[in-house]
Design a protein around this motif. Structure first.
Motif, PDB file in Angstrom:
ATOM      1  N   ALA A 117       0.830  -1.207   0.000  1.00 23.03           N
ATOM      2  CA  ALA A 117       0.000   0.000   0.000  1.00 23.03           C
ATOM      3  C   ALA A 117       0.863   1.255   0.000  1.00 23.03           C
ATOM      4  CB  ALA A 117      -0.923  -0.005   1.223  1.00 23.03           C
ATOM      5  N   GLY A 118       1.939   1.224   0.787  1.00 28.19           N
ATOM      6  CA  GLY A 118       2.839   2.379   0.804  1.00 28.19           C
ATOM      7  C   GLY A 118       3.498   2.605  -0.541  1.00 28.19           C
ATOM      8  N   ALA A 119       3.980   1.507  -1.152  1.00 25.31           N
ATOM      9  CA  ALA A 119       4.618   1.630  -2.463  1.00 25.31           C
ATOM     10  C   ALA A 119       3.625   2.106  -3.512  1.00 25.31           C
ATOM     11  CB  ALA A 119       5.209   0.281  -2.869  1.00 25.31           C
ATOM     12  N   LEU A 120       2.395   1.645  -3.421  1.00 26.98           N
ATOM     13  CA  LEU A 120       1.370   2.065  -4.378  1.00 26.98           C
ATOM     14  C   LEU A 120       1.060   3.546  -4.231  1.00 26.98           C
ATOM     15  CD1 LEU A 120      -0.551   1.153  -6.579  1.00 26.98           C
ATOM     16  CD2 LEU A 120      -2.199   0.510  -4.809  1.00 26.98           C
ATOM     17  N   ALA A 121       0.973   4.015  -2.989  1.00 26.44           N
ATOM     18  CA  ALA A 121       0.712   5.441  -2.762  1.00 26.44           C
ATOM     19  C   ALA A 121       1.833   6.293  -3.331  1.00 26.44           C
ATOM     20  CB  ALA A 121       0.539   5.711  -1.268  1.00 26.44           C
ATOM     21  N   VAL A 122       3.084   5.862  -3.123  1.00 29.00           N
ATOM     22  CA  VAL A 122       4.215   6.615  -3.659  1.00 29.00           C
ATOM     23  C   VAL A 122       4.187   6.612  -5.183  1.00 29.00           C
ATOM     24  CG1 VAL A 122       6.734   6.641  -3.883  1.00 29.00           C
ATOM     25  CG2 VAL A 122       5.679   6.256  -1.644  1.00 29.00           C
ATOM     26  N   ALA A 123       3.892   5.460  -5.779  1.00 28.17           N
ATOM     27  CA  ALA A 123       3.858   5.361  -7.243  1.00 28.17           C
ATOM     28  C   ALA A 123       2.786   6.271  -7.835  1.00 28.17           C
ATOM     29  CB  ALA A 123       3.615   3.909  -7.652  1.00 28.17           C
ATOM     30  N   LEU A 124       1.610   6.283  -7.230  1.00 23.65           N
ATOM     31  CA  LEU A 124       0.531   7.129  -7.739  1.00 23.65           C
ATOM     32  C   LEU A 124       0.859   8.604  -7.555  1.00 23.65           C
ATOM     33  CD1 LEU A 124      -2.566   5.082  -6.511  1.00 23.65           C
ATOM     34  CD2 LEU A 124      -1.786   5.377  -8.871  1.00 23.65           C
ATOM     35  N   ARG A 125       1.443   8.947  -6.422  1.00 23.08           N
ATOM     36  CA  ARG A 125       1.818  10.343  -6.209  1.00 23.08           C
ATOM     37  C   ARG A 125       2.929  10.754  -7.176  1.00 23.08           C
ATOM     38  NH1 ARG A 125       0.763  12.262  -0.072  1.00 23.08           N
ATOM     39  NH2 ARG A 125       1.033  14.240  -1.148  1.00 23.08           N
ATOM     40  N   ALA A 126       3.797   9.813  -7.541  1.00 17.78           N
ATOM     41  CA  ALA A 126       4.836  10.119  -8.514  1.00 17.78           C
ATOM     42  C   ALA A 126       4.227  10.436  -9.876  1.00 17.78           C
ATOM     43  CB  ALA A 126       5.811   8.950  -8.630  1.00 17.78           C
ATOM     44  N   CYS A 127       3.166   9.733 -10.230  1.00 15.48           N
ATOM     45  CA  CYS A 127       2.497  10.010 -11.506  1.00 15.48           C
ATOM     46  C   CYS A 127       1.932  11.422 -11.551  1.00 15.48           C
ATOM     47  CB  CYS A 127       1.370   8.998 -11.745  1.00 15.48           C
ATOM     48  SG  CYS A 127       1.944   7.320 -12.092  1.00 15.48           S
ATOM     49  N   ALA A 128       1.547  11.949 -10.402  1.00 18.74           N
ATOM     50  CA  ALA A 128       0.964  13.292 -10.358  1.00 18.74           C
ATOM     51  C   ALA A 128       2.024  14.382 -10.320  1.00 18.74           C
ATOM     52  CB  ALA A 128       0.049  13.422  -9.138  1.00 18.74           C
ATOM     53  N   PRO A 151       0.864  12.035   5.244  1.00 23.25           N
ATOM     54  CA  PRO A 151       0.187  10.729   5.237  1.00 23.25           C
ATOM     55  C   PRO A 151      -1.299  10.837   4.925  1.00 23.25           C
ATOM     56  CG  PRO A 151       0.725  11.415   7.484  1.00 23.25           C
ATOM     57  CD  PRO A 151       1.431  12.365   6.564  1.00 23.25           C
ATOM     58  N   GLY A 152      -1.904  11.972   5.283  1.00 23.58           N
ATOM     59  CA  GLY A 152      -3.319  12.143   4.958  1.00 23.58           C
ATOM     60  C   GLY A 152      -3.537  12.169   3.459  1.00 23.58           C
ATOM     61  N   GLY A 153      -2.645  12.847   2.737  1.00 24.99           N
ATOM     62  CA  GLY A 153      -2.754  12.865   1.288  1.00 24.99           C
ATOM     63  C   GLY A 153      -2.566  11.480   0.690  1.00 24.99           C
ATOM     64  N   SER A 154      -1.638  10.710   1.259  1.00 24.83           N
ATOM     65  CA  SER A 154      -1.422   9.341   0.771  1.00 24.83           C
ATOM     66  C   SER A 154      -2.663   8.478   1.001  1.00 24.83           C
ATOM     67  CB  SER A 154      -0.212   8.724   1.474  1.00 24.83           C
ATOM     68  OG  SER A 154       0.962   9.466   1.184  1.00 24.83           O
ATOM     69  N   ALA A 185      -8.155  13.383  -9.071  1.00 25.41           N
ATOM     70  CA  ALA A 185      -7.918  13.311  -7.630  1.00 25.41           C
ATOM     71  C   ALA A 185      -6.425  13.385  -7.315  1.00 25.41           C
ATOM     72  CB  ALA A 185      -8.515  12.017  -7.069  1.00 25.41           C
ATOM     73  N   LEU A 186      -5.614  12.646  -8.066  1.00 26.45           N
ATOM     74  CA  LEU A 186      -4.168  12.660  -7.830  1.00 26.45           C
ATOM     75  C   LEU A 186      -3.598  14.054  -8.057  1.00 26.45           C
ATOM     76  CD1 LEU A 186      -3.081   9.341  -9.599  1.00 26.45           C
ATOM     77  CD2 LEU A 186      -3.533   9.715  -7.176  1.00 26.45           C
ATOM     78  N   THR A 187      -4.048  14.714  -9.119  1.00 30.09           N
ATOM     79  CA  THR A 187      -3.550  16.054  -9.413  1.00 30.09           C
ATOM     80  C   THR A 187      -3.961  17.040  -8.328  1.00 30.09           C
ATOM     81  OG1 THR A 187      -3.749  15.547 -11.766  1.00 30.09           O
ATOM     82  CG2 THR A 187      -3.461  17.859 -11.171  1.00 30.09           C
ATOM     83  N   ALA A 188      -5.206  16.951  -7.882  1.00 33.78           N
ATOM     84  CA  ALA A 188      -5.684  17.856  -6.841  1.00 33.78           C
ATOM     85  C   ALA A 188      -4.900  17.669  -5.547  1.00 33.78           C
ATOM     86  CB  ALA A 188      -7.172  17.625  -6.590  1.00 33.78           C
ATOM     87  N   ILE A 189      -4.593  16.424  -5.198  1.00 34.67           N
ATOM     88  CA  ILE A 189      -3.829  16.153  -3.974  1.00 34.67           C
ATOM     89  C   ILE A 189      -2.431  16.735  -4.086  1.00 34.67           C
ATOM     90  CG2 ILE A 189      -2.783  14.312  -2.590  1.00 34.67           C
ATOM     91  CD1 ILE A 189      -5.301  12.626  -3.307  1.00 34.67           C
ATOM     92  N   ASP A 190      -1.798  16.582  -5.254  1.00 36.28           N
ATOM     93  CA  ASP A 190      -0.445  17.112  -5.419  1.00 36.28           C
ATOM     94  C   ASP A 190      -0.441  18.636  -5.414  1.00 36.28           C
ATOM     95  OD1 ASP A 190       2.450  16.569  -6.160  1.00 36.28           O
ATOM     96  OD2 ASP A 190       1.852  17.880  -7.805  1.00 36.28           O
ATOM     97  N   VAL A 191      -1.410  19.256  -6.085  1.00 38.13           N
ATOM     98  CA  VAL A 191      -1.478  20.717  -6.105  1.00 38.13           C
ATOM     99  C   VAL A 191      -1.767  21.260  -4.713  1.00 38.13           C
ATOM    100  CG1 VAL A 191      -2.798  22.683  -6.984  1.00 38.13           C
ATOM    101  CG2 VAL A 191      -2.152  20.839  -8.529  1.00 38.13           C
ATOM    102  N   ARG A 192      -2.647  20.588  -3.977  1.00 37.39           N
ATOM    103  CA  ARG A 192      -2.944  20.997  -2.599  1.00 37.39           C
ATOM    104  C   ARG A 192      -1.706  20.909  -1.727  1.00 37.39           C
ATOM    105  NH1 ARG A 192      -4.848  16.897   1.783  1.00 37.39           N
ATOM    106  NH2 ARG A 192      -2.729  16.370   1.150  1.00 37.39           N
ATOM    107  N   ASP A 193      -0.928  19.829  -1.903  1.00 39.65           N
ATOM    108  CA  ASP A 193       0.275  19.641  -1.099  1.00 39.65           C
ATOM    109  C   ASP A 193       1.310  20.708  -1.423  1.00 39.65           C
ATOM    110  OD1 ASP A 193       1.868  18.137   0.767  1.00 39.65           O
ATOM    111  OD2 ASP A 193       3.043  17.459  -0.931  1.00 39.65           O
ATOM    112  N   ALA A 194       1.452  21.042  -2.705  1.00 38.17           N
ATOM    113  CA  ALA A 194       2.401  22.089  -3.090  1.00 38.17           C
ATOM    114  C   ALA A 194       1.992  23.432  -2.494  1.00 38.17           C
ATOM    115  CB  ALA A 194       2.483  22.186  -4.609  1.00 38.17           C
ATOM    116  N   GLY A 195       0.692  23.726  -2.499  1.00 34.87           N
ATOM    117  CA  GLY A 195       0.210  24.965  -1.897  1.00 34.87           C
ATOM    118  C   GLY A 195       0.446  25.010  -0.405  1.00 34.87           C
ATOM    119  N   ALA A 196       0.278  23.862   0.260  1.00 35.07           N
ATOM    120  CA  ALA A 196       0.516  23.807   1.706  1.00 35.07           C
ATOM    121  C   ALA A 196       1.981  24.062   2.029  1.00 35.07           C
ATOM    122  CB  ALA A 196       0.076  22.446   2.250  1.00 35.07           C
TER     123      ALA A 196
END
Length: 219
Positions: A117-128, A151-154, A185-196
């Motif tokens: 699950a951790g590796a999958l979360a990292v892989a998906l976040r990498a795609c974004a 971790p909440g974003g993951s 969803a992946l893009t929104a999470i990454d953009v939100r994280d960058a803004g934070a």
């Protein structure tokens, strides 16, 4: 389709975000691009790049998706795809061996599932990540940092994937639409994280609204 230039506090893409039909059209072309299996990372990364372009008032169309996909480095994308496939096969084999009743199988299954699950979360976040358009190593490295710091974003990433898989399982034709909302969803999470990070005054320079390098947008 264009996005409004002004945004209210807390909004990711703007008051008039991508039309749902646009997201579904991106989902269809992404699903088709994923059919060879090893192209899944490149296909999903391209979908995120197209949707990220909404913030720059760029069109969300299948034509732009295909144009960006053609400009990607094929060799690096195939390496990423085969690596991801090998990881999935290895995890599946480990869980199958644990299910066969080996000693300590229950504890091993829990550890393997958590690691997967951790590796999958990292892989998906990498795609974004915008870096995935040209440099998968940098994208994975920074996605791993994002996963640890946020971790909440993951968890949201995994929930988005679970929702997409559930929709496809309930009605098979939705499998050709689900990649669009997942990429959004992946893009929104990454953009939100960058803004934070910017609001927190992080040391890393703020990323521009990059979907692909500017020179790659020239037709």
């Amino acid at each position: 389709m264009s996005a409004a230039r002004t945004r209210e506090p807390g909004e990711i893409f703007g008051p008039r975000t991508t039309l749902f039909a646009d997201v579904l059209s991106i989902g269809v072309v992404t699903a088709l691009a994923c059919l060879p299996v090893v192209t899944v990372p490149a296909a999903l990364s391209t979908a995120c790049a197209v949707l990220r372009g909404v913030r720059d008032n760029r069109p969300v169309t299948a034509g732009r998706y295909l144009a960006l996909l053609r400009r990607r480095p094929l060799g690096r994308d195939l390496v990423a795809g085969f690596t991801a496939l090998a990881g999935v096969l290895l995890l599946t084999a480990d869980l199958a061996l644990a299910a066969a009743g080996l000693p300590g199988a229950r504890a091993f299954s829990v550890v393997a599932a958590l690691a997967g699950a951790g590796a999958l979360a990292v892989a998906l976040r990498a795609c974004a990540r915008p870096e995935s358009a040209t440099d998968w190593r940098a994208a994975v490295r920074r996605a791993a940092g994002d996963a640890v710091r946020d971790p909440g974003g993951s968890a949201l990433v995994l929930l988005a994937l679970a929702a997409a898989v559930l929709c496809a399982w309930m009605m098979l034709p939705l499998a050709f639409l689900a990649p669009g909302p997942l990429a959004l969803a992946l893009t929104a999470i990454d953009v939100r994280d960058a803004g934070a990070r910017r609001r927190a005054g992080g040391t890393r320079p703020a990323r521009k609204n990059l979907s692909v390098p500017a020179e790659q947008e020239a037709a």
